[in-house]
Every structure is written in structure tokens, then in C-alpha cells.
Design an enzyme around this catalytic site. Sequence first.
Site, PDB file in Angstrom:
ATOM      1  N   CYS A  30      52.201  45.586  12.498  1.00 32.31           N
ATOM      2  CA  CYS A  30      52.966  45.050  13.442  1.00 32.31           C
ATOM      3  C   CYS A  30      54.074  44.143  12.684  1.00 32.31           C
ATOM      4  O   CYS A  30      53.683  43.380  11.630  1.00 32.31           O
ATOM      5  CB  CYS A  30      52.329  44.765  14.710  1.00 32.31           C
ATOM      6  SG  CYS A  30      51.991  43.362  14.149  1.00 32.31           S
ATOM      7  N   ASP A 438      29.480  70.809   5.450  1.00 30.86           N
ATOM      8  CA  ASP A 438      28.233  70.802   4.005  1.00 30.86           C
ATOM      9  C   ASP A 438      27.684  68.945   5.330  1.00 30.86           C
ATOM     10  O   ASP A 438      28.480  69.163   6.382  1.00 30.86           O
ATOM     11  CB  ASP A 438      29.865  69.807   3.006  1.00 30.86           C
ATOM     12  CG  ASP A 438      28.206  68.624   2.534  1.00 30.86           C
ATOM     13  OD1 ASP A 438      27.435  69.258   1.702  1.00 30.86           O
ATOM     14  OD2 ASP A 438      28.219  67.152   2.409  1.00 30.86           O
ATOM     15  N   ASP A 622      32.248  66.486   1.330  1.00 30.30           N
ATOM     16  CA  ASP A 622      32.912  65.758   0.827  1.00 30.30           C
ATOM     17  C   ASP A 622      32.606  64.939  -0.039  1.00 30.30           C
ATOM     18  O   ASP A 622      33.163  64.585  -1.153  1.00 30.30           O
ATOM     19  CB  ASP A 622      32.467  64.086   2.054  1.00 30.30           C
ATOM     20  CG  ASP A 622      31.583  64.064   1.409  1.00 30.30           C
ATOM     21  OD1 ASP A 622      30.899  65.554   1.396  1.00 30.30           O
ATOM     22  OD2 ASP A 622      30.369  62.909   1.686  1.00 30.30           O
ATOM     23  N   ASP A 626      30.752  69.577  -3.461  1.00 28.88           N
ATOM     24  CA  ASP A 626      31.856  70.372  -2.124  1.00 28.88           C
ATOM     25  C   ASP A 626      33.290  70.665  -3.405  1.00 28.88           C
ATOM     26  O   ASP A 626      34.022  71.837  -2.485  1.00 28.88           O
ATOM     27  CB  ASP A 626      31.876  69.627  -1.453  1.00 28.88           C
ATOM     28  CG  ASP A 626      30.435  70.013  -0.982  1.00 28.88           C
ATOM     29  OD1 ASP A 626      30.063  70.239  -0.909  1.00 28.88           O
ATOM     30  OD2 ASP A 626      30.192  68.684  -0.429  1.00 28.88           O
TER      31      ASP A 626
END
Lengths: 730, 61
Positions: A30, A438, A622, A626
Site C-alpha cells: 500500500c 504427488d 513439487d 517431479d
Amino acid sequence: MQATRDFSHYVKHLGSGLAHIDLAVEGVSCAGCISKIERGLSAIPDVTLARVNLTDRRVALEWKEGALDPARFIDRLAELGYKAYPFEAVTAEAVEAENSRFLLRCLGVAAFATMNVMMLSIPVWSGNVSDMLPEQRDFFHWISALIALPAAAYAGQPFFRSAFNALRTGNVNMDVPISIGVILTLATSIVETIGHAEHAYFDAPIMLLTFLLVGRYLDQNMRRRTRAVAGNLAALKAETATKFVGPDEISVVPAAAVMAGDIVLLRPGERSAIDGTVIDGRSEIDQSLITGETLHAAVEPGSEVYAGSLNISGSLRIRVSAASEGTLLAEIQRLLDHAVQVRSRYVQLADRASRLYAPVVHVTAFLTMIGWLIAGASFHDSIITAITVLIITCPCALGLAIPTVQTVASGAMFRAGVLLNSGDAIERVVAVDRIIFDKTGTLTLPEFDVVNSAAVPADVVELAGRLALASHHPVAAALARAAGAKSPLPGITEQPGQGVRGILKGEEVRLGSPTFCKADGLANEILSRDPEASVVAFARGEKRYVFAVCQSMRPDARAVIAALQKRGVAVEIISGDREPAVRAAAEMLQIPEWRAGVTPADKIARIEELKRQGFKVMMVGDGLNDAPSLAAAHVSMSPISAAHLSQATADLVFLGNRLAPVIASLDHSRKALHLMRQNLYLAVGYNFLAVPIAILGFVTPPIAAAAMSGSSILVMLNALRGRHVPQETL
Amino acid sequence: MEVIVFLVPLALLLGLFGLLGFLWSLKNGQYDDLDGAAWRAISDDDGTPARPVELRSESRP
């Protein structure tokens, strides 16, 4: 041994005695943050520039060279409450940013030209039905040409280049009919102006370019934004290594600055950023990110350690190896390259549409000319009519149909916690009818969590948590986190490989292995119930408690799996982990199909098998192991905590601890593809209406301009409907 | 109506100034952080932090 932090790798020397560094900052959101950070950093003497970029969540800093250590900025930001990491822009991101700026420049030129040509065209249109002198009309036409020609030559570059590249390789894309249409229309308009004709079409092609550039810019901006986020993630993961710069002197350096042959220190609780061989120390390492195996492996001098391994118990000295051929990583890289090649054959919806579209348009224009010649029209009139057909069919709305939807949908998905890594991910997610998960780090949370804290008195949990702060062990770290401990106990000593101990109000307190705390009985009881858990024992005087720590399921995993099954998507688990662990997870989530102990190559084999059976597979994973299967699947997704390579391979990346983004990506993509198709129908349907009018020769410049802007606005408005997709609460 | 011979080029010249302004602002990096620009417009950048609203508490009970 206190490590110094060395960020010199990231510092750019600007000359004229100034140094520059970019930091990626977490939690800037912000106006308050902007001024707080900028004032906080500018207050440091010798800082000449501190500027926050809120879009990219970065801070650019410049200071008088040699006067300051960049580590000081990071400390200052930490004092202000922001986590910052040095950031190195990847080339790909710089290229995207430059492209984006170029498109915006083209858009500016095209928009300027459109407005001014329009200013000249409208008097001509109204003059044609009233009393404009032919000399005035010619004057207006010539000035239009003077504006439109250079503007089209500049702003048309992205289209001309892409069309030229496509034609050179023997392909046709959407830019070919666009380029031909623009060039022919402008050429005709000049010939007509020379012949003092009533109509010239300088406004239509430049307006077309403006609308199309809006689409291109939106598309490019979306891609640039994703890249920026991905770049920050890479920096936040802080790939650093603790390098020995002297016999007893260590320095924290970025992983990129570590060379083969260097010696690095890997302390308990740290993740290795490099591949290497252990030369000193014994420990256990967690390789779950690499192999999916959750059992810890013992390492001793001579053992190999791969990047991504988490050190559990003892400090290790590791010699960095560069020659990593034949290692696990090299094998994974090889599988990955192959899988990526196979997948790039996918043809996007927009390209498929243009392959159909271009020939049809050009044949129609040609037939129109022949038809009018046969009907006895003059050669000049026939050509003009044929070109108006080209103008009216120019794929203005078609060019906007897909990028606008993609931009809106990717924005909506961003808010739902999904980042798009590849441009065609949306289209591919839609076809998915089978999702492979996975287990470790994907269905489960990436970090350890205490599962039985409710069974232990609250004051004991708090005390154990404070004690745990003294240890680097990941299980202890989980306990400290669960207890919300902030202040460590004084006078605690660590017994390597055993645990920590200290004296509190005359009583001895211990935290560590069950044997260390003499709580084997309690621990075995817990382990017999849940063989997956790790245990940590706590002793105070004669009292004994045991905490069970494990990677728990993502909080909404069960609901998400059920919701997927309800949508007709089959779900299965393929994990490199041991059978009992995978079986337990599958039973808990009610997933009938699961495979345990699977190697990366077998994962690919399973995906290929499913592909042959006609399934469109989405892989969600992850680990480093993989990565190849992520690339082999029809579409892939990774959590934000994933290994680098996996994240780079995945088409989508999701944020946070929940699994709900998987559902969101599916729902948003389905809605987006629906809108894309609708937009294509709208664009083509408009052509169906307009083309007969053009063939009959009734299209005058005002009709062409009105039709073009009308259809473009319609398509853009329709795309905005992709913002809202009803979300079920999970 | 001869006046349009001057007026039209004049109008175009003004438009051209607008275009040059846009290109300059683009080159100047003003489109690099659109989110931040939106917030900066409403922040007080007079250098001193806003004074906390404690004046009313001075009237003692």
C-alpha cells in the site's frame, strides 16, 4: 563462527561513483509501505536513491560507492518489518519488459494517428453528402496519408515482423492477413487519392492497428507481470550458500557465486543450494524434494549431497562438484529436455483459428474481384471492392478475441492464488480429465507440523517451544513454530545429535530424542499408532511428554479431491515415498488409485500410458523428481514451495497452504475457454453479416470504421465477463 | 475556408506535441509502476510523518 553476508554479486556499478542494487521485498502492499520504506532507506547517509516499485514489489537503491555495505539495507528493511532479498533480473524478464515498452510506444503512435486521421475523415464523410469542394477533399486525403503512412510503418512493425517470420518458415498466422490487409488498403488509398477519388481508406487500417495493439499490449503485460513475480520468487528462495573464505572464516554468498572446488558449510536446518561431496561431518539429510522419499538418509564423508537436500542433524562441510554428469540432476535434466520438446507441438486456439481464417478471407476477396469482372464492372472498381472485402474481414475482433479473455482470466486467477507460467496454460487446463498428485509437499504441507499439541498441557507446549528455539533441528523448528515461541530460554546447551538441555527454576529441562529424555515408552506408543510421524520428547523433572511431528495434509485437501471427483475429474497419487505413507494418504483422501516408490522415469511412463489411453493428464507436483513428469503431462501445476526446476517447468504455480487453487484454475479456465469460443463466434458472425455487404460493393469508409470498432468493443466487453466465476466454499 | 490550410496543420502539430509528451513519459519510466503511481498520488510526501491525532486528549478530565 559468525558469517558475513556478501552481496557484491548483485551490486551494479553505474560509473560516476554510484552503486545500484535491486531488492525484492515481501509484504509491500500500500501507499503507507511505499513512503515508510523510501523514507526509512533515504535516511541512511550516502543513499542517493530509494524507489519502490509497487507493481513488481521491488526497491531500487543507489548509493555512493564504497560508503555502504548492501547488507545494511536488508537489515534496515527488516527493522521496518519487511523481508528483503537481493535480486538479479534474468535476461528473459528484461526482454519481456522491453517488448512491453515497444508495444506501448507503437500503441501510442497508432492511437495518435487514428485520432487525427479520424478528425480529417469525418469532415470528408459529411462533406461527401453536402458541399465539400473536391480540392478540399484531396487536401484532407493527402494530410491523412501523411499521418497514416509513417504511423502504420512504425506501429505495424510487430505484425509485419511476425508475418514475415511465419511466411519464411512456410506457416500462416493471424499476422499474415493483418499485414496484407493493412498494406493493400494503404496502397489502394494512395492510388485513389492520386486519382481524386471520393473514398480513401486511411482511417480503417490505422484504427485496426490500434485495436490490435491494445490486445497485444494486454497480452504482453500479463506475461511480463508473471515473469516479474517468478523472478521475485527466485530471489525470495534465497539461493545462498555459506562458503569458507578462509580456514575458519565463512561468508554467505549467492549460490551463483559458488565455484566448483569451493568448500561450503551446511548447518542443520539449512537446504543445500549446490551439489557436492561431504568432506567432513556426519548427519542425516532429507531428500524428499529430490526423490519424494521422506525417510532421512545418513551421510558421512564421501557421500553425495544434491541441491535441494535439507540437512537435519549435524553440520557438514561440502566440496562443491561441478561435474554433475551422470548424477540424479543430470538424469532429471535429460528427461526434462525430452518432455519439453514433445509438448511444444501443441497448437493454440488462436493459431488454429488463423490457419482456417487466412485462406478463406483471401479466396473470398479474390473471388469477389473475379465476380465483379465477369459481371462487367471495370477493373478499377473490381479491385476496390475486393479490397473493401479484405478491410471488412480484417481480423480486428478476432485478434482481440483471445488476448482480452486471457488477460481478464489471468487477473482473476492471480486473485485466486494461481500464477500462469505459460501463455497457453488456460486452454490446456480445460481439457484435463485426470489429475495426478504427488504426495510429499503437494497434498501435504511442505513444512513439518505438530499433530498432537492438543494432548499436551498448554504451558508445557509453550515451554517446550521456547526450549526448541535453541535447536536448529527442523523438527524442533516445527515445535517452536507451533508453540508460537518468541523468546529463547537462557543458558541452554546443545548436545549434538541428542537434543538441548538447561536448568529452569532448579529443575532440569530437556528436549530431544526420546532416549535423551528417557521417554522411549511414550514415543513407541505414538509411533505404533502413526508410523509416519517423527517424534521429539520433552522432559521436565520427572514429567515426560512426546510430540508427534509430521507433514500434515493441506487443510482443504479432502474437500478439493471430492470437488474434483464431483466435476468428473479422476484423481490419483504417484509418489516416490514408501508404500505405507502413500497408502495412508490415499485412504484418508479417499483416492482409490495410488502408486508408491515410483522413480522419475516410471512417473513419465505412467503419464505416457494414460496419454495413450486418451486421457488429458494434469500433473501437480513439487519435487525435483517431479520436474520431468510435470513437463510430460498435458498441463502441470506446482506449489510455490516447489523446487526451482519444477516451478520453472510447471504451467501454473499456486500460492498458499491450501489446495483450492487447483479447483480455481480449472473453473476459471473453463469459463475463459467458453468466453474465447464465444468471442471467436462473435467475431466470425460479424464477418458473416458484413462480408456480403462488402462483396456487393456497398461498404463506404464510415461503414468500415463503425463495423470495426463496434465488433472490437463487443468482444472486449464480453471478455470482461471472465472476471467473475462462482466459487464454492471448500 | 482557406483558413483550414493553417488550422489543420496547427491541430496536427498540437496532437504531435501530445504524442511526443507520451513518448517522453514512457521513456522516463512513468509507466513502469502503475500500481505504485496510483497510491503515490494520495500519499503525503511532505517529508514529515503525519502528526498523531492526540490534540483532543489534552483536555484533561
